[in-house]
Structure formats: C-alpha cells, structure tokens
Write a protein that holds these residues in place. Structure first.
Motif, PDB file in Angstrom:
ATOM      1  N   GLU A  93     -65.763  58.071  -1.887  1.00 37.64           N
ATOM      2  CA  GLU A  93     -66.011  59.428  -1.904  1.00 37.64           C
ATOM      3  C   GLU A  93     -67.292  59.733  -0.961  1.00 37.64           C
ATOM      4  O   GLU A  93     -67.177  60.685  -0.153  1.00 37.64           O
ATOM      5  CB  GLU A  93     -66.317  59.943  -3.277  1.00 37.64           C
ATOM      6  CG  GLU A  93     -66.423  61.389  -3.295  1.00 37.64           C
ATOM      7  CD  GLU A  93     -66.644  61.739  -4.645  1.00 37.64           C
ATOM      8  OE1 GLU A  93     -67.796  62.606  -5.031  1.00 37.64           O
ATOM      9  OE2 GLU A  93     -66.294  61.550  -5.669  1.00 37.64           O
ATOM     10  N   ALA A 116     -55.232  55.731  -3.427  1.00 37.97           N
ATOM     11  CA  ALA A 116     -55.227  57.114  -2.853  1.00 37.97           C
ATOM     12  C   ALA A 116     -56.532  57.483  -2.130  1.00 37.97           C
ATOM     13  O   ALA A 116     -56.616  58.167  -1.198  1.00 37.97           O
ATOM     14  CB  ALA A 116     -55.045  58.085  -4.067  1.00 37.97           C
ATOM     15  N   GLU A 119     -57.030  55.764   1.375  1.00 41.56           N
ATOM     16  CA  GLU A 119     -56.292  56.648   2.051  1.00 41.56           C
ATOM     17  C   GLU A 119     -56.884  57.910   2.683  1.00 41.56           C
ATOM     18  O   GLU A 119     -56.812  58.266   3.769  1.00 41.56           O
ATOM     19  CB  GLU A 119     -54.743  56.538   1.768  1.00 41.56           C
ATOM     20  CG  GLU A 119     -54.320  55.086   1.645  1.00 41.56           C
ATOM     21  CD  GLU A 119     -52.738  55.130   1.191  1.00 41.56           C
ATOM     22  OE1 GLU A 119     -52.252  56.169   0.751  1.00 41.56           O
ATOM     23  OE2 GLU A 119     -52.057  54.234   1.173  1.00 41.56           O
ATOM     24  N   THR A 120     -57.224  58.435   1.689  1.00 37.77           N
ATOM     25  CA  THR A 120     -57.771  60.047   2.062  1.00 37.77           C
ATOM     26  C   THR A 120     -59.065  59.891   2.644  1.00 37.77           C
ATOM     27  O   THR A 120     -59.328  60.546   3.649  1.00 37.77           O
ATOM     28  CB  THR A 120     -58.206  60.609   0.456  1.00 37.77           C
ATOM     29  OG1 THR A 120     -56.946  60.904  -0.184  1.00 37.77           O
ATOM     30  CG2 THR A 120     -58.807  62.011   0.921  1.00 37.77           C
ATOM     31  N   SER A 121     -60.176  58.853   2.289  1.00 36.62           N
ATOM     32  CA  SER A 121     -61.177  58.732   3.013  1.00 36.62           C
ATOM     33  C   SER A 121     -61.210  57.883   4.424  1.00 36.62           C
ATOM     34  O   SER A 121     -61.962  58.320   5.243  1.00 36.62           O
ATOM     35  CB  SER A 121     -62.301  57.802   2.194  1.00 36.62           C
ATOM     36  OG  SER A 121     -61.703  56.412   1.970  1.00 36.62           O
TER      37      SER A 121
END
Length: 329
Positions: A93, A116, A119-121
C-alpha cells in the motif's frame, strides 16, 4: 544503483542473510525492526564490523513502514507466519517492493488479499523460497517440461529435521501464530519445490498427520496426483537428525535428485554415473529479488504461487482431519 532496504524481523534466519547482504555495495540496510532489542543490537554490531552505517531501529513495524517508506525501495519481512499478511499488505500500500519469507500467509483469504493488493499496487512481491528462486530448480523445471530425460514418471520427496525438540516452546509451535507445524514450516520448502518443478497444479491428495505429543504436526505424509496424472509422495519428519531434504524425480532414462532449497542437484544416468551441481543460496535470493523488481526476469515466486501453496495446505489439513480421506483441489 543501491537498493535501500528495511528488514522487519531480525531473528536467526534474517541475521544469516544480513551477514551476507551487509557487505554488498549495491544494498543499504536502512532500517530494522524487531521486538527484541538484543536482536537489533546484534544487527548494528554486524554493520559496524563491516564498516557500514548502523540502520535505524524501530520497535514497531507499522511506524518503520509509514515513517521510512519515502526513503526506502523495499522491505524484507522475516516474522512469524501469522504476521506476514498484514505487514506485506501495508508495505505494498505504501509503494514498497516486498521480499517475504515463506510461507507467504497462513490462510487462503490472506493469500487472495495479497494477490489483489499486489496487482493493484503494481509493486513486486517475491516469496523467499530458496528453491523457488534457485537456478538448479528452474533447470530441473525446464528439463521436465522439455522431457530431457523422457516423461516424468513419479516423484518421491522427503524432508527431515530435529525440529520438534529444537523449537519446543517457540512460536513455531503455537498454532495461532505459526499456522501449522513442521510441514507448514520447513516442509513448505518441499511442497513449493515439488510444485515448482512440475509446473502442474496439485489435483488430488490424501494426507495423514501425527503430533507426537506436541501442539502442532510433527510428522506428515501426503500422497496424491498432479493434474496431468503424475503420482507423488511427500514425507515430512520433524523429529529426526539435522535438517536435510531429498526430492527424487524418476524418468525412463535418469533419476534426478534435488534438495528442497535448490542448493544441489544430482543427475544419475542408466549406468549409475552421477553428475552433481551446487548453488549458493543467500546472495542468489537477493539477486533474484533485485532482478525481478527491475523487470530483468519474470517473478519466479510470486503471489499466485503463494495462493496455490495456501490452497494446498488447506487441502492437507482437511484430508488429515478426515483420517486421510482424499481431497480434490
């Protein structure tokens, strides 16, 4: 370019790596955290002995990550298994790459959350399975895929250690913190390497466990098949001598033996001739992490592999709780 690294958890394993990494010119160990002040003092002494600046010391991993994230490139997390998910999630994060000790997490839900978050970061997360990062393991993986010795017939794998008595009273034998016993600790190396070399999902397994009077499993056996029908056996014995592993892969023209950590490999031909190869582990672990985060190689031990291992461990526990009843993954 120097890698500015933080280390969360400065126990025995982390200290072994620190002793190797501290002398490298391409790594700066900027900050460390451990609840044991003596462990951090030991790291500072190692730094002084290598003529390096002592890292900043923190008593909170959250404080370290939040206060230092702008000055860091990555974090190595070497803490009790149940802490991995929260620490890695925050690091991702905050925009840090993560080298995370194995096993990646203790539950499938934690694994899915890390998939998740990664893949988001878009940041790199490498799970620190020495076998998963070993050039020898990847060489064997390619040999199996290319049928260098003919089609893979079966696999018999074992790992053993004087684990039960050595870690009596240690967090590794507290289920709420460890997530399991010997099979989930040292044995995870064996499970991961077998998964890695075959490139095939586990299809069906049957498992049995014994605690031998300890609060967690000490002996575990798993029999099963891969999705392509290849049969395998996994045996983990945590009340034995030393810490040793042997994974044997049977082919029509050869037997290939490798250890769970990918430190050595032996190739025996039909005439009994044996070729042995050896691989250093500590620097290789960091080298692969650095190459992965720079995009020079594909991540050989990513969050998806961590998820597969979490799913396998859940299946092992379920089968063992049902006295070896087969479980389909």
């Amino acid at each position: 370019m120097q890698l500015k690294l933080a280390i969360i958890g400065c126990g025995t394993k982390a200290t072994q790596y620190i002793q190797t990494w501290i002398s490298r010119d391409d790594i700066v160990i900027s900050a460390i955290m451990d609840p044991n002040d003596k462990a951090m003092a030991n790291v500072c002494q190692i730094a002084a002995g290598a003529n390096k600046t002592a890292p900043l010391c923190f008593d909170s991993w959250e404080t370290l990550l939040r206060d230092q994230c702008a000055a860091l490139d990555a974090v190595y997390i070497c803490t009790p298994h149940a802490s991995h998910a929260a620490q890695a999630l925050l690091a991702l994060e905050l925009g840090l790459d993560v080298l995370l000790e194995k096993p990646m997490v203790t539950t499938v839900a934690e694994a899915e959350a890390l998939v998740a978050a990664q893949e988001t970061s878009g940041k790199t997360l490498v799970v620190a399975y020495q076998g998963g990062l070993s050039p020898l393991v990847n060489e064997l993986k390619d040999a199996i895929a290319n049928q260098t010795y003919g089609p893979l017939v079966s696999i018999n794998a074992a790992i053993w250690e004087d684990w039960a008595d050595k870690y009596q009273g240690h967090w590794k034998q507290v289920p709420a913190i460890s997530g399991g016993g010997f099979m989930f600790d040292t044995g995870a190396h064996m499970m991961n390497t077998v998964s890695k070399i075959t490139s095939q999902p586990f299809s069906r397994i049957s498992a049995m466990m014994q605690n031998l009077g300890f609060p967690v499993d000490v002996v575990t056996t798993v029999s099963g098949e891969l999705s392509d029908g290849t049969l395998f056996n996994l045996h983990a014995c945590g009340r034995a001598i030393r810490c040793v592993s042997r994974i044997e892969c049977y082919f029509p023209t050869a037997i290939v033996r490798i250890c769970a950590w990918g430190r050595w490999m032996e190739i025996e031909d039909a005439q009994g001739n044996v070729v042995r190869k050896d691989q250093e582990a500590a620097n290789n672990l960091m080298n692969v992490f650095m190459q992965t985060r720079l995009g020079e190689i594909t991540n050989p031990s990513d969050v998806r592999q961590g998820l597969r291992m979490a799913q396998l461990w859940d299946a092992v526990k379920l089968s063992a709780s049902q006295h070896g009843a087969p479980v389909t993954l």
